[in-house]
Scaffold this active site. Structure first.
Site, PDB file in Angstrom:
ATOM      1  N   TYR A  21      12.223  67.114  29.167  1.00 15.94           N
ATOM      2  CA  TYR A  21      11.514  65.880  28.820  1.00 15.94           C
ATOM      3  C   TYR A  21      10.632  66.049  27.583  1.00 15.94           C
ATOM      4  O   TYR A  21      10.650  65.190  26.697  1.00 15.94           O
ATOM      5  CB  TYR A  21      10.691  65.350  29.998  1.00 15.94           C
ATOM      6  CG  TYR A  21       9.923  64.099  29.635  1.00 15.94           C
ATOM      7  CD1 TYR A  21      10.596  62.892  29.447  1.00 15.94           C
ATOM      8  CD2 TYR A  21       8.548  64.120  29.447  1.00 15.94           C
ATOM      9  CE1 TYR A  21       9.914  61.742  29.083  1.00 15.94           C
ATOM     10  CE2 TYR A  21       7.852  62.981  29.082  1.00 15.94           C
ATOM     11  CZ  TYR A  21       8.540  61.795  28.903  1.00 15.94           C
ATOM     12  OH  TYR A  21       7.869  60.659  28.529  1.00 15.94           O
ATOM     13  N   GLU A  68      12.558  62.020  20.100  1.00 17.14           N
ATOM     14  CA  GLU A  68      12.322  60.588  19.913  1.00 17.14           C
ATOM     15  C   GLU A  68      11.306  60.338  18.801  1.00 17.14           C
ATOM     16  O   GLU A  68      11.494  59.450  17.955  1.00 17.14           O
ATOM     17  CB  GLU A  68      11.831  59.967  21.221  1.00 17.14           C
ATOM     18  CG  GLU A  68      12.895  59.899  22.313  1.00 17.14           C
ATOM     19  CD  GLU A  68      12.312  59.547  23.665  1.00 17.14           C
ATOM     20  OE1 GLU A  68      11.118  59.173  23.708  1.00 17.14           O
ATOM     21  OE2 GLU A  68      13.041  59.630  24.667  1.00 17.14           O
TER      22      GLU A  68
END
Length: 219
Positions: free
Chosen positions: A141, A148
């Site tokens: 994550y 991102e």
């Protein structure tokens, strides 16, 4: 067993498995050349899978599935924003290596997640899969979050050049909206959302694996 929920998880599992396996096969065959057209080859299926994940918010609201609404909303929203707003709208970003990395991380996480959820609906649990489901996010994550952020950073010059999504609010506001500034604000705020998501995932992991860890140590 909830047949609808099982079918939903099965479809998502098949979609993300296709993405994950397809990326590996393409890389083995074409090598680094496969990176540049990842979005063109896999983007449609990824968009379908991520759009379908919005149904999970409805599942939570209708008490069909047990999950926390806000963290799941943040997870889905961040992917929708990156995929549809940042990547799909800027052709120059679609051939970047970061898109390939993001798709790989997302699909890997979701293959494990939907495998676990699909089996959980049937009442089937495996200790190894349970541990992997509640542990895999720890390394992946943060990596996906950084990817991102980098995708947004890479897209900023193109949003500035083409003026995509920059607009003028109608009266009575009459305020210009410069979209690169919106993305920069989102980049700053996303770390706060990430903290909430990580905290929730950690609490879930502690609740699910705590007793199993104690048993493992005692044995």
């Amino acid at each position: 067993m909830n047949p609808y929920l099982f079918c939903y998880y099965l479809i998502q599992f098949c979609g993300h498995s296709w993405i994950f396996i397809n990326m590996i096969i393409r890389f083995l065959i074409f090598g680094e050349d496969s990176v540049a057209d990842t979005f063109y080859s896999i983007g449609l299926v990824m968009r379908v899978c991520q759009s379908s994940s919005i149904l999970e918010l409805l599942h939570i609201r209708l008490s069909i599935a047990e999950d926390r609404f806000l963290p799941r909303l943040l997870q889905i929203a961040e992917r929708i924003i990156i995929l549809f707003v940042v990547i799909a709208s800027q052709e120059e970003i679609q051939g970047k290596c970061v898109v390939c990395i993001l798709f790989f991380l997302w699909s890997f996480l979701d293959v494990v997640r939907y495998t676990y959820c699909m089996l959980a609906v049937t009442g089937t649990y495996f200790q190894e899969l349970t541990w992997l489901h509640y542990t895999l996010w720890i390394p992946l994550y943060p990596l996906s979050l950084l990817a991102e952020e980098f995708a947004i950073y890479e897209s900023l010059p193109h949003f500035e050049t083409y003026g995509t999504y920059s607009t003028q609010l109608p009266l009575p506001f009459d305020i210009p909206v410069y979209f690169p500034y919106v993305l920069k604000i989102y980049m700053a705020m996303s770390f706060g959302g990430a903290y909430l998501i990580v905290r929730c995932l950690y609490m879930e992991r502690k609740a699910q694996l705590g007793s199993w860890t104690i048993k493992a140590k005692s044995s």
